[in-house]
Design a protein around this motif. Structure first.
Motif, short mmCIF file in Angstrom:
data_model
loop_
_atom_site.label_atom_id
_atom_site.label_comp_id
_atom_site.label_asym_id
_atom_site.label_seq_id
_atom_site.Cartn_x
_atom_site.Cartn_y
_atom_site.Cartn_z
N GLY A 1 0.81 -1.21 0.00
CA GLY A 1 0.00 0.00 0.00
C GLY A 1 0.84 1.26 0.00
N TRP A 2 1.83 1.31 0.88
CA TRP A 2 2.71 2.48 0.93
C TRP A 2 3.56 2.59 -0.33
CZ3 TRP A 2 2.06 6.39 4.02
CH2 TRP A 2 1.40 6.22 5.24
N LEU A 3 3.96 1.44 -0.88
CA LEU A 3 4.74 1.47 -2.13
C LEU A 3 3.91 2.05 -3.26
CD1 LEU A 3 7.36 0.64 -3.63
CD2 LEU A 3 6.27 -1.55 -4.10
N ASP A 4 2.64 1.63 -3.36
CA ASP A 4 1.76 2.19 -4.40
C ASP A 4 1.55 3.68 -4.19
OD1 ASP A 4 1.59 -0.32 -5.42
OD2 ASP A 4 -0.37 -0.78 -4.55
N LEU A 5 1.36 4.10 -2.95
CA LEU A 5 1.18 5.53 -2.66
C LEU A 5 2.42 6.32 -3.05
CD1 LEU A 5 -0.55 7.79 -1.42
CD2 LEU A 5 0.49 7.23 0.79
N PHE A 6 3.60 5.78 -2.75
CA PHE A 6 4.85 6.45 -3.10
C PHE A 6 4.97 6.59 -4.62
CE2 PHE A 6 9.33 6.27 -4.23
CZ PHE A 6 9.87 7.26 -3.43
N ILE A 7 4.63 5.53 -5.34
CA ILE A 7 4.72 5.56 -6.80
C ILE A 7 3.77 6.61 -7.38
CG2 ILE A 7 4.23 4.24 -8.90
CD1 ILE A 7 5.23 1.76 -7.47
N VAL A 8 2.55 6.64 -6.90
CA VAL A 8 1.55 7.57 -7.43
C VAL A 8 1.94 9.02 -7.12
CG1 VAL A 8 -0.84 8.35 -7.20
CG2 VAL A 8 -0.33 5.91 -7.40
N VAL A 9 2.38 9.29 -5.89
CA VAL A 9 2.73 10.66 -5.51
C VAL A 9 3.88 11.18 -6.36
CG1 VAL A 9 3.70 12.08 -3.67
CG2 VAL A 9 1.83 10.49 -3.17
N PHE A 10 4.93 10.40 -6.51
CA PHE A 10 6.08 10.87 -7.27
C PHE A 10 5.82 10.85 -8.78
CE2 PHE A 10 8.33 10.53 -3.30
CZ PHE A 10 9.33 11.47 -3.42
N SER A 11 4.93 9.96 -9.23
CA SER A 11 4.57 9.99 -10.65
C SER A 11 3.80 11.27 -10.96
CB SER A 11 3.72 8.76 -11.00
OG SER A 11 4.46 7.58 -10.83
N LEU A 12 2.87 11.63 -10.06
CA LEU A 12 2.16 12.89 -10.24
C LEU A 12 3.11 14.08 -10.13
CD1 LEU A 12 -1.10 12.15 -8.22
CD2 LEU A 12 -0.83 12.20 -10.70
#
Length: 397
Positions: free
Chosen positions: A77-88
């Motif tokens: 969950g935190w990995l997905d959140l990290f990916i989405v935040v930095f992708s945005l």
């Protein structure tokens, strides 16, 4: 919630992760081959993947809420959140970069260099590639390999510590010997010896690296031993002992420990055990269903008469042999399978009974027998004492 739990949902976004990992390699190759070129199509594809990852995270948050970040799979969950935040963040920087480049005169701006520096942050590429590890949960062969490797990390650490200690001891000896020979004013040596000494024995770190490369294939130890021949035959013998000791003793023992750790890790993996049990159970259920059909069973149950009649059949004997069962007494075996004493055995009951009776007796089986016998002897003794008292009273009357 139902959408997230479906296998099609996991399969779809697994495909997204795989294709995105391939796209990362293509994007990187294009940026290396054409560093100053701008590929609009690549940027559009990158934005599409960012949108897909954002949609996936939003769906999972709607389904699980905060449990996505605090549940059993909180790391993903935190990995997905990290990916989405930095992708945005990357998308925002790209948009701001385009606006700044358009509005700036001559393509320059006082804060352009700082913005470009922030744009270099591409850590999400690595994290997106690491996200491939999530697929390993669905492929049991990958999961087994990863589990085995992780269980060897502790052994790897101590093996490296042992190897460093051994190399350090021998490196001290060889460094001291070669440098004493070089600094001795009474010793004459040629240029080749001086060059080889500087290359392999210039200092303690260089010597340790040379010794490690000697046993790992980084350099031929014939080249490393050449300066030692000029020093003394004794150091040649010591070096040969080092090679023999590390090759035939240390590395073989380390390999054995690694293999044992990997085997233990594979055997102790809970998911692998469950998968193997379920796979074997389904396989055995299919075979038993076929046997029951040949028995002429109705409703998925067989009676003792049907079992005794078909016990000598080749298919039945072959199945029992695959389980390691030697059934010679049909009545005793059927009673062991028929735990409820109903006179009929169902498919599930037949399977569990066969699996329970296969192999050698375990300590738990022996302990259960001892406990049952102790209870029976104790109660039988009480009954006999009671009978003796009653018979004695009858005689007296």
């Amino acid at each position: 919630k139902r959408l997230v739990t479906r296998s099609a949902f996991d399969l779809a976004f697994t495909l997204v992760v795989v294709t995105n990992s391939i796209f990362i390699g293509v994007e990187l190759q294009l940026s290396v081959s054409e560093p100053n070129a701008t590929h609009t199509g690549v940027q559009i594809v990158q934005y599409v993947y960012t949108a897909l990852f954002t949609i996936e995270l939003w769906i999972r948050i709607c389904a699980d809420g905060c449990g996505l970040f605090w549940g059993d799979d909180w790391t993903w969950g935190w990995l997905d959140l990290f990916i989405v935040v930095f992708s945005l963040w990357e998308v925002g920087v790209d948009v701001l970069y385009a606006l700044v480049w358009t509005e700036s005169t001559g393509g320059s701006w006082s804060g352009f260099s700082n913005l470009k520096a922030f744009r270099i942050i591409r850590i999400t590429r690595l994290v997106k590639a690491v996200r491939l590890a999530r697929i390993f949960r669905f492929v049991m062969a990958f999961r087994l390999l990863i589990s085995s490797i992780l269980h060897t990390l502790k052994s790897l650490f101590w093996a490296l510590m042992l190897l460093v200690l051994i190399i350090y001891v021998f490196a001290v000896l060889f460094t001291q010997a070669v440098n004493d020979h070089l600094t001795d004013p009474d010793v004459k040596y040629d240029v080749l010896f001086e060059k080889a000494s500087e290359e392999y024995f210039a200092g303690l770190p260089v010597t340790m690296l040379s010794l490690f490369m000697s046993i790992s294939g980084g350099v031929s130890w014939e080249n490393v031993i050449a300066p030692l021949k000029e020093v003394s035959l004794v150091w040649v013998v010591v070096y040969l002992f080092y090679i023999s000791f590390t090759y035939f003793a240390v590395l073989n023992v380390v390999t054995a420990v690694f293999c044992q750790s990997a085997i233990d890790g594979a055997q102790n993996d809970h998911a692998s055990k469950v998968h193997a049990i379920l796979a074997n159970k389904e396989q055995h259920l299919t075979k038993i269903s076929t046997l029951f059909q040949k028995f002429g069973a109705e409703g998925g149950v067989i009676t003792f008469e049907q079992f005794q009649k078909n016990l000598k059949a080749a298919e039945v004997r072959e199945y029992f042999q695959t389980l390691g069962l030697d059934v010679w007494d049909a009545w005793s075996f059927f009673k062991l399978l028929d735990e409820d004493g109903g006179g009929e055995v169902e498919i599930e009951e037949f399977l569990m009974g066969c699996l329970r009776l296969r192999g050698q007796a375990t300590a738990m089986d022996v302990g259960k027998i001892i406990n049952d016998q102790t209870w029976q002897i104790k109660n039988q003794g009480k009954f006999q004492a009671y009978v003796e008292v009653e018979l004695k009273q009858l005689k007296e009357h």
